[in-house]
Design an enzyme around this catalytic site. Structure first.
Site, PDB file in Angstrom:
ATOM      1  N   TRP A 277     -18.107   1.888  56.242  1.00  0.00           N
ATOM      2  CA  TRP A 277     -19.162   0.932  56.615  1.00  0.00           C
ATOM      3  C   TRP A 277     -18.828  -0.478  56.132  1.00  0.00           C
ATOM      4  CZ3 TRP A 277     -20.100   5.978  55.257  1.00  0.00           C
ATOM      5  CH2 TRP A 277     -20.968   6.729  56.060  1.00  0.00           C
TER       6      TRP A 277
ATOM      7  N   ARG B 287     -22.355  11.501  47.678  1.00  0.00           N
ATOM      8  CA  ARG B 287     -22.845  12.295  48.817  1.00  0.00           C
ATOM      9  C   ARG B 287     -23.232  13.711  48.381  1.00  0.00           C
ATOM     10  NH1 ARG B 287     -19.899  14.786  53.551  1.00  0.00           N
ATOM     11  NH2 ARG B 287     -21.538  15.100  55.096  1.00  0.00           N
TER      12      ARG B 287
ATOM     13  N   HIS C 264     -26.878  15.263  49.047  1.00  0.00           N
ATOM     14  CA  HIS C 264     -27.111  16.464  49.859  1.00  0.00           C
ATOM     15  C   HIS C 264     -27.653  17.626  49.028  1.00  0.00           C
ATOM     16  CE1 HIS C 264     -24.882  15.630  53.894  1.00  0.00           C
ATOM     17  NE2 HIS C 264     -25.451  14.553  53.426  1.00  0.00           N
TER      18      HIS C 264
ATOM     19  N   HIS D 248     -24.464   3.605  51.802  1.00  0.00           N
ATOM     20  CA  HIS D 248     -23.369   3.542  52.778  1.00  0.00           C
ATOM     21  C   HIS D 248     -22.474   2.322  52.583  1.00  0.00           C
ATOM     22  CE1 HIS D 248     -25.205   6.648  55.817  1.00  0.00           C
ATOM     23  NE2 HIS D 248     -24.664   7.206  54.754  1.00  0.00           N
TER      24      HIS D 248
END
Ligand code: ZEM
Length: 290
Positions: free
Chosen positions: A190, A46, A50, A174
């Site tokens: 998920w 992540r 980002h 995910h």
């Protein structure tokens, strides 16, 4: 002669830039019984995403180059909540290899995490530089908002230069990690194997019956076991008739997903990085003998 041709060899900086050693140092940080599902891998993926997802193709601004997320205001954007955990985790690696840039470290962290969790090999190349202030931070709002729909997903990812197939492939990340109430307001993972890179996200989207979770939090979807989740933007991938065929393809063909994810993730990390011709990682295979 030394005065003319530079310092004698003994005084030259004798630093071997050993990226293999960096990769190993990152890999050694991943396992952590006490954290989340036992691995820092997902949050490193992540962080890489980002760091890079601030890219705007039209103005060639944002992106992984510069590692601007270290600075305010970007560090404080709501979308980046929780990522200090990942940046702090990588500090000892930066300290051990001072020649390494943060921008290379944050992207390589995601690459090593994907590979260590069983995912495909991601083409990656060093060469990013660091900004030394937050002046180059992109504006807030460049990352996707999970409460929105397919139009929003396209607005965000087309801006970075991605197409529908790449949007679906990237979303397959995910399979990893989970939502945290104190970071995004959403809860749960998920998939049932959130520290293994797989196509499970797509098989679950295809096979499970997803219904609205009944709670006071933001709208999210849950499976029949009520242990798993999908965001509104995840559901958009099976509701949109152009996205759905890719979900079905990746659900039935994990090898194709791995191949397409590797290409799209590599492109994401590369967006906005200044390269001279032939220097980008896809072309970084052995140069022809001189
Ligand atoms: Zn995510 N993501 N993401 N994502 N993401 C979260 C967590 C993780 C969206 C999103 O809003 C959220 C991509 C795309 C998109 C990962 C990787 C990638 C969370 C939960 C949210 C809300 C944060 C929390 O509470 O900790 C949206 C709307 C996306 C649009 C498609 C792409 C692309 C990714 C990588 C290629 C990962 C690995 C996580 C899990 C982090 C963790 O801490 O476990």
């Amino acid at each position: 002669l030394d005065g003319v041709f530079g310092a004698p060899p003994a005084q030259k900086e004798a630093v071997k830039r050993d990226y293999g050693a960096v990769r190993k140092a990152i890999a050694d940080l991943l396992e952590a019984d006490e954290y989340d599902d036992g691995s820092f891998g997902p949050i490193l993926v992540r962080l890489a995403w980002h760091s890079s997802g601030s890219y705007d193709k039209a103005t060639n601004s944002g992106g992984s180059n510069g590692a601007t997320m270290r600075f305010s205001p970007e560090s404080d954007y709501e979308a980046n909540a929780g990522l200090k955990v990942a940046r702090d985790l990588l500090e000892p690696v930066k300290a051990k290899f001072p020649w390494l840039t943060y921008a290379d470290l944050y992207t390589l962290g995601g690459v090593v995490a994907v590979e260590e969790m069983g995912g495909p090999t991601i083409p990656w190349k060093e060469g990013r530089s660091d900004m030394d202030s937050g002046n180059a931070c992109g504006p807030d709002g460049r990352l996707p908002d999970a409460s929105l729909d397919q139009k929003h997903l396209r607005d965000i990812f087309y801006r970075m230069g991605f197409n529908d197939q790449e949007i679906v492939a990237l979303s397959g990340a995910h399979a990893l990690g989970r939502c945290h109430a104190d970071r995004s307001g959403y809860v749960n993972p998920w998939t049932f194997a959130p520290t293994t890179f797989s196509n499970q996200y797509f098989t679950l989207l295809r096979d499970e019956k997803w219904s609205k979770k009944k709670w006071k939090g933001p709208l999210q979807y849950e499976d029949s076991s009520k242990q798993l989740m999908m965001l509104p933007t995840d559901m958009a991938l099976i509701w949109d008739k152009k996205f759905k065929p890719y979900v079905m393809e990746y659900a039935s063909d994990e090898e194709k997903f791995f191949k397409d994810f590797a290409a799209a993730f590599s492109k994401l990390l590369e967006n906005g990085v200044p390269r001279t011709q032939g220097e980008a990682p896809a072309a970084a295979s052995p140069a022809p003998a001189a």
